[in-house]
Design a protein around this motif. Structure first.
Motif, mmCIF file in Angstrom:
data_model
loop_
_atom_site.group_PDB
_atom_site.id
_atom_site.type_symbol
_atom_site.label_atom_id
_atom_site.label_comp_id
_atom_site.label_asym_id
_atom_site.label_seq_id
_atom_site.Cartn_x
_atom_site.Cartn_y
_atom_site.Cartn_z
ATOM 1 N N LEU A 3 -13.537 -0.650 -7.660
ATOM 2 C CA LEU A 3 -12.158 -0.615 -7.217
ATOM 3 C C LEU A 3 -11.877 -1.881 -6.448
ATOM 4 O O LEU A 3 -12.543 -2.197 -5.476
ATOM 5 C CB LEU A 3 -11.961 0.608 -6.328
ATOM 6 C CG LEU A 3 -10.535 1.024 -6.074
ATOM 7 C CD1 LEU A 3 -9.904 1.506 -7.359
ATOM 8 C CD2 LEU A 3 -10.514 2.121 -5.049
ATOM 9 N N ARG A 4 -10.905 -2.589 -6.875
ATOM 10 C CA ARG A 4 -10.530 -3.814 -6.190
ATOM 11 C C ARG A 4 -9.041 -3.785 -5.900
ATOM 12 O O ARG A 4 -8.245 -3.353 -6.712
ATOM 13 C CB ARG A 4 -10.829 -5.043 -7.072
ATOM 14 C CG ARG A 4 -12.300 -5.404 -7.038
ATOM 15 C CD ARG A 4 -12.601 -6.215 -5.769
ATOM 16 N NE ARG A 4 -14.023 -6.223 -5.496
ATOM 17 C CZ ARG A 4 -14.596 -5.548 -4.489
ATOM 18 N NH1 ARG A 4 -13.885 -4.807 -3.701
ATOM 19 N NH2 ARG A 4 -15.885 -5.621 -4.286
ATOM 20 N N GLY A 5 -8.667 -4.258 -4.769
ATOM 21 C CA GLY A 5 -7.265 -4.257 -4.381
ATOM 22 C C GLY A 5 -6.477 -5.298 -5.144
ATOM 23 O O GLY A 5 -7.019 -6.333 -5.511
ATOM 24 N N PRO A 6 -5.196 -4.996 -5.407
ATOM 25 C CA PRO A 6 -4.359 -6.002 -6.036
ATOM 26 C C PRO A 6 -4.121 -7.149 -5.056
ATOM 27 O O PRO A 6 -4.318 -6.990 -3.853
ATOM 28 C CB PRO A 6 -3.067 -5.238 -6.325
ATOM 29 C CG PRO A 6 -3.071 -4.089 -5.388
ATOM 30 C CD PRO A 6 -4.500 -3.768 -5.084
ATOM 31 N N VAL A 8 -2.176 -8.735 -2.868
ATOM 32 C CA VAL A 8 -0.902 -8.559 -2.158
ATOM 33 C C VAL A 8 -1.024 -9.155 -0.769
ATOM 34 O O VAL A 8 -2.104 -9.289 -0.217
ATOM 35 C CB VAL A 8 -0.517 -7.069 -2.010
ATOM 36 C CG1 VAL A 8 -0.173 -6.476 -3.338
ATOM 37 C CG2 VAL A 8 -1.595 -6.278 -1.312
ATOM 38 N N VAL A 10 -0.873 -8.735 2.895
ATOM 39 C CA VAL A 10 -0.989 -7.574 3.776
ATOM 40 C C VAL A 10 -0.482 -7.935 5.163
ATOM 41 O O VAL A 10 -0.914 -8.905 5.764
ATOM 42 C CB VAL A 10 -2.451 -7.103 3.847
ATOM 43 C CG1 VAL A 10 -2.574 -5.921 4.795
ATOM 44 C CG2 VAL A 10 -2.942 -6.718 2.473
#
Ligand SMILES: [Zn+2]
Lengths: 221, 80
Positions: A3-6, A8, A10
């Motif tokens: 799982l990797r964050g988009p 963006v 923050v």
């Protein structure tokens, strides 16, 4: 899957939303009065946002369902999630934003409802027979496939219980979703995942012993 | 029932022998999901071995975590 964050930007401030929301959700939702009514409406908006987001993600599973029924399914999931959030409210510890915490209930309810819908007319075969090696692996697989797959089938026969075989075959060979299988077997997602975990452990140990797998998993010391 | 025997290909063989230690249940994964997603969004290098391992091994939890991450990211990106 990792799982990797988009990518963006923050911000350190709490996430903004497009509707009024209380500074202290738990208090606002707990104390009767006009603020509670407003907080309940805001919470319902959150639940709807998350459940509609979820049906959009799983749209292909609902291809035979009309738009009205899809909206209905998302709305029902939002209502169920709202009840779940209110029931779990005392357990919210503030380790994440309230909105993030609440969203997960709607995503869970909706994803479960979509998977149940997708499988409602499909039979789930529960067979403890040992599977056999696929006869036509893809060209890339040819070298490795026969050997590993036949060792796995062999190990399934020798080290798994009939129940472990039924569960592993349904989940990993037939790809029945875990919550659908739990529903059909009258058990829980947790119990099935534990069965799967124990079965994988037994299979790995057997394959390590037979030299088909390295003793230590990748990335583990 | 030989005619309906299931077939194990390389993909299934790898899934069947996936290393799922350290163990984390689906319920614990759900409990920690909000915190995990926020930590990953704040720092893409963040790691929680139990969560990472469970999400690699459990497609249902993985879908829910991915979905939550995108929804929270969407909120963050539209913050005025
Ligand atoms: Zn899970």
């Amino acid at each position: 899957m990792t799982l990797r964050g988009p990518d963006v930007h923050v911000r350190s401030a709490p996430a903004g939303t497009r509707w009024p929301e209380p500074a202290d959700w738990v208090t606002a939702l707990s104390l009767p009065g006009p603020e509670q009514e407003e907080a309940l409406r805001s919470l319902h908006t959150l639940m709807l946002r998350a459940s509609h987001h979820q049906v959009r993600r799983m749209r292909s599973a609902l291809h035979d369902l009309g738009e009205d029924r899809i909206v209905e399914l998302a709305n029902e999931a939002a209502d169920d999630a709202m009840m779940a959030v209110l029931a779990k409210l005392p357990t919210f510890e503030g380790r994440s934003r309230f909105t993030t915490w609440a969203y997960k209930f709607a995503i869970f309810q909706c994803a479960t409802a979509v998977r149940q819908y997708e499988w409602q007319h499909r039979d789930v075969e529960l067979d403890d027979a040992v599977p056999q090696v696929a006869s036509a692996p893809s060209p890339d697989d040819l070298a490795e496939a026969g050997d590993l797959a036949s060792a796995v089938c062999d190990a399934m026969m020798h080290v798994l219980t009939p129940h472990q075989r039924r569960v592993t075959v349904a989940l990993l060979v037939d790809e029945v979703p875990i919550d659908v299988l739990a529903d059909r077997l009258g058990t829980t997602r947790n119990a099935l995942y534990k069965t799967l975990h124990d079965a994988r452990k037994r299979l790995r140990a057997q394959l390590v012993a037979s030299g088909h797998l390295p003793a230590v998993g990748p990335g583990r010391p | 029932m030989n005619s309906s025997r299931k077939h194990v290909d390389l993909r299934a063989a790898r899934l069947l022998t996936l290393d799922t230690e350290p163990y984390l249940s689906c319920a614990e994964c759900f409990d920690r999901m909000d915190e995990y997603v926020e930590a990953l969004l704040a720092d893409p290098a963040y790691d929680d071995e139990r969560m990472r391992t469970h999400l690699t091994a459990c497609p249902a939890c993985a879908e829910e975590a991915q979905s939550l991450m995108l929804l929270v990211a969407e909120d963050q990106s539209t913050t005025p």
